[in-house]
Structure formats: C-alpha cells, structure tokens
Design an enzyme around this catalytic site. Structure first.
Site, PDB file in Angstrom:
ATOM      1  N   THR A  41       0.921  -1.175  -0.059  1.00  0.00           N
ATOM      2  CA  THR A  41       0.010  -0.207   0.152  1.00  0.00           C
ATOM      3  C   THR A  41       0.762   1.204  -0.052  1.00  0.00           C
ATOM      4  O   THR A  41       0.448   2.247  -0.134  1.00  0.00           O
ATOM      5  CB  THR A  41      -1.082   0.032   1.278  1.00  0.00           C
TER       6      THR A  41
ATOM      7  N   TYR B 143      -7.305  -5.995  11.553  1.00  0.00           N
ATOM      8  CA  TYR B 143      -6.580  -4.878  11.734  1.00  0.00           C
ATOM      9  C   TYR B 143      -6.484  -4.524  13.487  1.00  0.00           C
ATOM     10  O   TYR B 143      -5.323  -4.390  13.964  1.00  0.00           O
ATOM     11  CB  TYR B 143      -7.023  -3.656  11.033  1.00  0.00           C
TER      12      TYR B 143
END
Ligand code: UDP
Length: 316
Positions: free
Chosen positions: A36, A146
């Site tokens: 990312t 997460y």
C-alpha cells in the site's frame, strides 16, 4: 551518525517520518514492500545520501548490518478498505512483522516505536478515549484483522519490554490526514476531497452522525518524534481532539473546495465506530505536545495536494 529504520517508510505517515528524521540529521533506512506504500512518496528523498530504500516484506526474516539507534514500525495496511482486501497480510505484518522488528531491536539494542491505532478501542463505550480504556473490539468482524493485529502487536511490544528489556514505545494514532494519502484508499478524507474536486457526489455512510477527530500529519509526526525521544513505555494517544460528525465533515469539504457536489447516503459499514475522539492529556503532560495546525489549514494543504494530482493526470 544515528541510524533509524522506518518500516512502511513509503507509506503516508512513514514517508513524512523519513523526511523528518533526515531533516534532524539521522541516516534513514526505509523498508517497504509497496503493498500500500508508493515509491512516489519517497522519490524526492533518493538524492539525500543519508537515505536508503529496501523493498522488503517485514513479515520475513530481517537482516540489517551495522548499528541502529531506533526502529519505527509503521508497516501495515491502514484503511478499512485496504485491510479488508488484504486481511492475511494485515494480520501478518501486525504479528510476524512486529515480532521480527522487535527481534531486530533487541539484537541491535535499538529503541523501538510501534505505530498502534485508535482502532484498539474498537467501537468505544467510553468517550473520549483515554489510554486506560481496554476497548470494545469484535475479533471476527471485518475490522478484526486490523484491530486484533494491532492489539497483539501492543502485547508483543510490552512482552519484549518486560521480558527482554527492549526500550519500547507505543503510539495510538487517531485519524490522521494530509498529502500522500492515496486517492483511492477509501478513507473519508481523500475520498471526500477527490469526489468534491471532480464535482461528484460525496458518499456519506449511514446518516453521517458518526464522529471522528482529524489530525494533520505534521502534528502527528511531531508527536511521534517527541515520543521516541521520551522515556515512556506505555501507550500514548496522539490525535486532534476536535471532534465532528462525518456529515459536518462532508459539508466542510464542499465549502473548502468551493464545489457544488451533493451529499448522497450509503449503507454504514459493519462495526463502523459510532464515535472517536482522543483524550490527549497524557501526551500534553508527557511530551508538551498538542496539535497546532487547524483543521481548515490542514485541509487546505491537503486539497492543494489532491488538486495537483488531478492536474497531473493525462487528459482525455
Ligand atoms: N466514510 C463515509 N464515506 C466514505 C468513506 C468513509 O461516510 O466515502 C465514513 C466511515 O463510515 C467512517 C468515517 O467516515 O464513519 C471515517 O472512515 P475512514 O475510512 O476514514 O476510517 P475509520 O475512522 O473508520 O477507520
């Protein structure tokens, strides 16, 4: 010369940290697997001879030759869309990546700073959130990959601190924005700005009454820098306590961009926290830190960045 290793150094906050440590005179090693992260965030740093980039996945064994003063572990997908598309990678970088970087810190006698998150508080039942709140997280919900990775990472950091005497710190980062966020990372700030600049509808999820508190990246970097230089080992919240609803935020973006976009309403994602606001009294006391850049000023700088990106797009 002191050397620091920044994992996720080609990401949004990571690249700003690389810049800051270079400006302070450090040698900077930047690790990123570019999942990312983006080379464009660090392209301008290559001319500095104190900067080195390694395309490295920190979930694999890490080797660094020479001494290290500090390791800042910032590698991870961080937007809800990213980590739901990359669930296993997110779990691995928070667990194996944290383990590997802590092992390296132990071997080098380096300071260690973990980028944790306000997501450890989940959908909070205490408001605003203070560091001693344990949180309300759904481990098997879409955000669990997460939230639990970061909660595990915090546990791992404290274990290395207590068991191996590694000199660790934990920052719990609340919503942060600024230049170098990815246009399509799905988070509310780049999404609304991009939609407004293109004259498209702004997509408010739910009725927009959920709240967030947005911190400009320069303030965040200053807080992280001060925390690394401090001697405090328990988690510290960093963020801007100015809280607003997502709907209010959408209206602000429309006003600041001067566009005529409308607001449309989409379904609220599962487990979307209803409120979020940091209590930063600990950071104030410990670090003499509080945000300095107003929301409007930070947004103006961020809008200018996205405007430039749009101008640079091929026409037609
Ligand atoms: N949100 C929204 N429209 C969008 C993207 C996000 O209304 O196009 C909302 C989202 O539901 C959440 C808030 O904005 O309540 C912040 O979302 P973001 O993805 O930035 O991160 P979060 O704070 O939820 O981790």
């Amino acid at each position: 010369m002191e050397r620091v290793l920044i994992t996720g150094g080609a990401g949004f906050i990571g690249s700003h940290l690389c810049e800051r440590f270079l400006a302070e005179g450090y040698e900077v090693l930047c690790f990123d697997n570019l999942l990312t992260g983006d080379m464009r965030n660090i392209a301008h740093l290559f001319r500095n001879e104190r900067f080195t980039f390694f395309k490295q996945n920190v979930t694999n064994y890490l080797h660094v030759s020479g001494p290290l003063y500090a390791i800042l572990h910032f590698a991870s997908p961080a937007s809800p869309i990213d980590y739901q598309e990359l669930p296993i990678q997110t779990l691995k970088v928070g667990s194996l990546g944290t383990h590997n970087t802590l092992g390296l810190a132990k071997a080098k006698g380096a300071r260690y700073l973990l980028a944790s998150t306000s997501e450890v508080y989940g959908d909070p039942q205490v408001h605003p959130q203070k560091e001693d709140y344990w949180g309300n997280v759904n481990p098997i919900g879409p955000r669990g990959v997460y939230d639990e990775a970061k909660r595990f990472a915090e546990a791992m950091v404290m274990a290395y601190h207590h068991h191996h005497q590694v000199d660790t710190r934990i920052v719990r980062i609340f919503n942060t924005f600024g230049p170098r966020m990815r246009r399509r990372d799905g988070r509310v700030v780049p999404t609304f700005i991009d939609q407004a600049l293109r004259g498209r509808d702004l997509t408010v999820f739910g009725d927009g009454s959920q709240t967030r508190s947005f911190c400009y990246v320069d303030d965040m970097v200053e807080g992280i820098y001060r925390l690394l230089l401090s001697d405090y080992h328990l988690p510290v919240n960093l963020g801007n306590p100015r809280e607003m609803s997502v709907l209010e935020f959408a209206r602000k973006i429309i006003a600041l961009t001067g566009r005529e976009s409308r607001i449309v309403y989409h379904d609220l994602p599962v487990d979307d926290p209803k409120v979020r606001q940091p209590d930063i009294s600990l950071a104030k006391k410990l670090l003499g830190w509080e945000p300095r850049v107003s929301l409007d000023e930070g947004l103006r700088r961020t809008i200018a960045y996205f405007q430039e990106l749009i101008h640079a797009e091929p026409k037609g």
